[in-house]
Design a protein around this motif. Structure first.
Motif, PDB file in Angstrom:
ATOM      1  N   VAL A 160      32.409  49.951  30.568  1.00  0.00           N
ATOM      2  CA  VAL A 160      33.313  49.821  31.715  1.00  0.00           C
ATOM      3  C   VAL A 160      33.564  48.340  31.960  1.00  0.00           C
ATOM      4  N   LEU A 161      34.834  47.941  31.928  1.00  0.00           N
ATOM      5  CA  LEU A 161      35.230  46.593  32.312  1.00  0.00           C
ATOM      6  C   LEU A 161      35.526  46.632  33.806  1.00  0.00           C
ATOM      7  N   HIS A 162      34.859  45.769  34.577  1.00  0.00           N
ATOM      8  CA  HIS A 162      35.163  45.749  36.019  1.00  0.00           C
ATOM      9  C   HIS A 162      35.392  44.329  36.502  1.00  0.00           C
ATOM     10  N   THR A 163      36.332  44.213  37.460  1.00  0.00           N
ATOM     11  CA  THR A 163      36.696  42.926  38.039  1.00  0.00           C
ATOM     12  C   THR A 163      36.619  43.015  39.554  1.00  0.00           C
ATOM     13  N   HIS A 164      36.292  41.887  40.162  1.00  0.00           N
ATOM     14  CA  HIS A 164      36.167  41.813  41.620  1.00  0.00           C
ATOM     15  C   HIS A 164      36.718  40.458  42.062  1.00  0.00           C
ATOM     16  N   PHE A 165      37.680  40.492  42.960  1.00  0.00           N
ATOM     17  CA  PHE A 165      38.284  39.262  43.457  1.00  0.00           C
ATOM     18  C   PHE A 165      38.383  39.323  44.969  1.00  0.00           C
ATOM     19  N   ALA A 166      38.171  38.173  45.614  1.00  0.00           N
ATOM     20  CA  ALA A 166      38.230  38.121  47.075  1.00  0.00           C
ATOM     21  C   ALA A 166      38.796  36.794  47.535  1.00  0.00           C
ATOM     22  N   VAL A 167      39.522  36.849  48.631  1.00  0.00           N
ATOM     23  CA  VAL A 167      39.960  35.663  49.354  1.00  0.00           C
ATOM     24  C   VAL A 167      39.144  35.649  50.639  1.00  0.00           C
ATOM     25  N   ASN A 168      38.484  34.524  50.904  1.00  0.00           N
ATOM     26  CA  ASN A 168      37.623  34.384  52.081  1.00  0.00           C
ATOM     27  C   ASN A 168      38.124  33.224  52.926  1.00  0.00           C
ATOM     28  N   HIS A 169      38.204  33.454  54.244  1.00  0.00           N
ATOM     29  CA  HIS A 169      38.688  32.410  55.145  1.00  0.00           C
ATOM     30  C   HIS A 169      37.832  32.395  56.409  1.00  0.00           C
ATOM     31  N   GLU A 170      37.448  31.195  56.826  1.00  0.00           N
ATOM     32  CA  GLU A 170      36.679  31.062  58.068  1.00  0.00           C
ATOM     33  C   GLU A 170      37.600  31.326  59.252  1.00  0.00           C
ATOM     34  N   LEU A 171      37.287  32.390  60.017  1.00  0.00           N
ATOM     35  CA  LEU A 171      38.102  32.773  61.172  1.00  0.00           C
ATOM     36  C   LEU A 171      37.767  31.952  62.404  1.00  0.00           C
ATOM     37  N   CYS A 172      36.467  31.736  62.638  1.00  0.00           N
ATOM     38  CA  CYS A 172      36.025  30.946  63.776  1.00  0.00           C
ATOM     39  C   CYS A 172      34.545  30.615  63.592  1.00  0.00           C
TER      40      CYS A 172
END
Length: 174
Positions: free
Chosen positions: A79-91
């Motif tokens: 199984v080929l698996h990928t994981h991507f995320a955009v993270n931003h400091e809200l406060c």
């Protein structure tokens, strides 16, 4: 089920970009005949990426290949698996307590193997299917050692694992 252990290493590290590798090993520890594990060893090498795109915004990614070793030839498949995320400091609730908003996407591409469907029965072909989920989350850092997170992922492909996947996490780094 199975016991998972591994190692992670940073290959390149600067203020803008981090590149790393990870290798996990899955060792059978439960009775696979009763659904407690896979009944075989597996390897999972990964490439990890972290990119700072703004002062409080990061993109993180992982590309992995799950490789079964000596599994049932009728079922075990890579199984080929990928994981991507955009993270931003809200406060920041306090100087050392940021609240981070996340948005992620995950894919699992079945390259071979089979599965048992509760309606259609055994040996259903898994190869050629890709499952994809996307969704938001939040993570609260209490200090540099402890944080909590919650997220939800929504299926955007059919077939899929579930319509929604909820996760909560507590991390303690030492």
């Amino acid at each position: 089920g199975d016991i998972k252990f591994g190692a992670k290493s940073v290959i390149f590290d600067c203020e803008l970009l981090q590149i790393g590798t990870q290798c996990l090993v899955y060792a059978p520890s439960g009775n696979a005949n009763t659904g407690l594990g896979t009944g075989h060893f597996s390897l999972e090498p990964s490439l990890l990426l972290g990119l700072r795109v703004a002062s409080q915004t990061y993109v993180q990614g992982q590309v992995s290949e799950w490789i079964p070793l000596s599994g049932d030839p009728n079922y075990a498949g890579a199984v080929l698996h990928t994981h991507f995320a955009v993270n931003h400091e809200l406060c920041r609730l306090h100087e050392d307590c940021p609240l981070i908003g996340t948005f992620g996407a995950n894919t699992w591409t079945f390259q071979d193997g089979s599965y048992t469907d509760p309606i259609l029965g055994a040996n259903q072909k898994a190869a050629g299917f890709t499952y994809c989920t996307v969704g938001p989350g939040v993570r609260l850092f209490i200090c540099d050692k402890i944080d909590f997170g919650f997220g939800v992922q929504f299926a955007v492909t059919n077939p899929h694992f579930a319509n929604q996947l909820f996760s909560s996490e507590f991390r303690w780094r030492f």
